[in-house]
Design an enzyme around this catalytic site. Structure first.
Site, mmCIF file in Angstrom:
data_model
loop_
_atom_site.group_PDB
_atom_site.id
_atom_site.type_symbol
_atom_site.label_atom_id
_atom_site.label_comp_id
_atom_site.label_asym_id
_atom_site.label_seq_id
_atom_site.Cartn_x
_atom_site.Cartn_y
_atom_site.Cartn_z
ATOM 1 N N ASN A 60 -4.795 4.441 7.543
ATOM 2 C CA ASN A 60 -6.316 5.030 7.336
ATOM 3 C C ASN A 60 -6.932 4.748 8.888
ATOM 4 O O ASN A 60 -8.272 5.292 8.640
ATOM 5 C CB ASN A 60 -6.743 4.171 6.050
ATOM 6 C CG ASN A 60 -6.246 5.047 4.910
ATOM 7 O OD1 ASN A 60 -5.753 6.268 5.136
ATOM 8 N ND2 ASN A 60 -6.301 4.413 3.683
ATOM 9 N N HIS B 156 1.181 -1.307 -0.139
ATOM 10 C CA HIS B 156 0.038 0.150 -0.123
ATOM 11 C C HIS B 156 0.922 1.251 -0.121
ATOM 12 O O HIS B 156 1.573 1.709 1.166
ATOM 13 C CB HIS B 156 -0.834 -0.012 1.307
ATOM 14 C CG HIS B 156 -1.885 0.959 1.222
ATOM 15 N ND1 HIS B 156 -2.067 1.757 2.356
ATOM 16 C CD2 HIS B 156 -2.580 1.744 0.142
ATOM 17 C CE1 HIS B 156 -3.068 2.569 2.193
ATOM 18 N NE2 HIS B 156 -3.313 2.570 0.746
ATOM 19 N N GLU C 243 3.054 0.527 3.426
ATOM 20 C CA GLU C 243 2.511 -0.421 4.331
ATOM 21 C C GLU C 243 2.373 -1.918 3.381
ATOM 22 O O GLU C 243 1.793 -1.975 2.422
ATOM 23 C CB GLU C 243 1.045 -0.225 4.661
ATOM 24 C CG GLU C 243 0.883 1.099 5.580
ATOM 25 C CD GLU C 243 -0.615 1.395 6.038
ATOM 26 O OE1 GLU C 243 -0.807 1.852 7.028
ATOM 27 O OE2 GLU C 243 -1.552 1.207 5.287
#
Ligand code: NAI
Length: 409
Positions: free
Chosen positions: A193, A143, A155
């Site tokens: 997030n 990510h 990530e």
């Protein structure tokens, strides 16, 4: 640095993220094959990346030789058969499990059987992608953050059935590309997030409580917290719609915990198409002059019971050397403790360990300190005390702390 593999990397989906990732790989010595839905889209992406690489050379970040070699490493793929030599595929197509599954079903038969399949998804489960294409052990989350060439964090996500050897290899590749890696398990929002959500949400709640306007809250977070941007100016920059969509997705996938419940005021802004800078109007008015608040709070005076006042003071004294007025301190304390609490819940839920959470937050959203480093400085006891005091003032139990922050009170 790890030597570039003799096998190319395949990037599928050459929009914002795919093109950025391709640029990172090519400028770090890796040959890249780019595939999209049609040749014209790939050609445009390659032109765009060439332009970025030219600018890197103009700024002295690449020599002329490095520039030319980086550009020569980018190759349009005419179809999935051109990816047959790749040992890593990174997909960055639209955020839809159906679209990703259909694409992989078409591409998989052309790939080497040992090729790693990485997904740049922000919100889909890595395990679900793996299961839907019938090879969960080969699928790993990779990510990146936007813009991929500039943002230092990746990530790396292990699905429940991901082969850990492949996960380790993805970590090495991301590091060879100059990135800082945070490892996380396959959970909604991964680390950043999820753990960053209260920065926005608790700020909205303070606004909704009527204690302070958006400019006052932003200023408190900048001046006491050392955050580069306050939550409202930041969500105006990101786009209120994008920010709400991420909140809604993470909240729903986590089973709608009260901690992460979307703000109805923010949802209302989005319904009115007041999306932030891109529409000229969001939490602030952006019309070329200095931004000024577009929404106004009620006028509730802050009167804290003694126990809460003591808890806020002790927390803020541990968290910052800056001196603030009582309202500023309360704002800063409430937002920061909500982030620390979410970070502690994320660790309790097995998302990642404390070190990886701190790395992800510092590198992914640029906070001045990771939540656990901050909690350590403040004292876990003082954090627990503030959470308890705050939880007594709300009816949704959202400041309930996990054991990590509770046991030491
Ligand atoms: P984008 O819309 O800029 O690019 C998507 C690209 O995929 C387009 O070029 C499109 O033509 C192509 N595409 C769509 N279906 C395809 C298919 N079946 N086969 C091949 N190519 C196909 O999207 P963006 O923003 O680059 O996002 C891509 C992925 O990255 C999504 O999963 C998103 O959630 C994720 N992501 C996005 C971030 C962002 O800030 N934009 C940050 C981190 C992850």
């Amino acid at each position: 640095m790890m030597a570039p593999s003799k096998h190319p990397v395949g990037i599928i989906g050459t929009g914002t993220m795919g093109a950025g990732i391709a640029q990172v790989a090519a400028t770090h010595g890796f040959t890249v094959m780019l595939l999209d839905q049609d040749a014209e889209t790939v050609r445009r992406a390659v032109d765009k990346i060439h332009g970025h690489i030219d600018r890197m050379a103009e700024k002295g970040k690449l020599t002329e030789k490095e520039r030319d070699e980086s550009k020569a490493r980018l190759h349009p793929a005419d179809g999935p058969e051109d990816l047959s030599d790749c040992d890593l595929i990174i997909e960055a197509i639209i955020e839809s499990l159906e679209a990703k599954t259909a694409m992989f079903k078409r591409v998989l038969p052309h790939l080497r059987s040992e090729a790693i399949i990485a997904s740049n998804t922000s919100s889909l489960s890595i395990g679900a992608i793996g299961e839907s294409i019938g090879c969960p052990e080969r699928v790993v989350g990779m990510h990146f953050f936007n813009p991929a060439p500039l943002m230092p964090l990746v990530e790396v996500i292990s699905g429940k059935r991901s082969d850990l050897k492949l996960v380790d290899r993805v970590v090495l590749i991301a590091e060879a590309w100059g990135k800082t890696v945070a490892r996380a398990n396959d959970t909604p929002g991964f680390i950043v997030n999820r753990v960053a959500r209260p920065y926005y949400l608790e700020a909205w709640r303070i606004f909704e409580d009527g204690y302070a306007g958006v400019d006052v809250i932003d200023e408190a977070m900048r001046s006491l917290g050392g955050f580069r941007m306050g939550p409202f100016e930041l969500t105006d920059l990101i786009g209120q719609d994008i920010n709400v969509a991420t909140t809604e997705s993470v909240w729903q996938q986590l089973g709608e915990p009260s901690r992460l419940k979307p703000s109805s005021t923010q949802q209302q802004l989005v319904a009115e198409k007041h999306l932030g800078r891109k529409t000229g109007h969001g939490a602030y008015i952006h019309d070329g002059e200095d931004p000024r608040p577009a929404i106004h709070p009620g006028s509730r005076e802050l009167k804290l019971p003694e126990r809460m006042q003591d808890a806020v003071n002790r927390f803020v004294e541990g968290a910052t050397d800056q001196i603030g007025a009582p309202l500023e301190k309360y704002i800063f304390a409430r937002v920061l403790i909500a982030i620390i609490n979410e970070a502690a819940w994320a660790v309790a839920d097995g998302v990642a360990d404390q070190a990886n959470v701190d790395t992800a937050i510092c590198k992914g959203v640029n906070y001045p300190k990771g939540p656990f480093a901050w909690a350590e400085e403040i004292g876990f006891g003082a954090c627990g005390e503030l959470l308890e005091a705050l939880n007594d003032t709300v009816d949704d139990n959202r400041f309930l702390a996990p054991d990590l922050l509770r046991s030491q009170v």
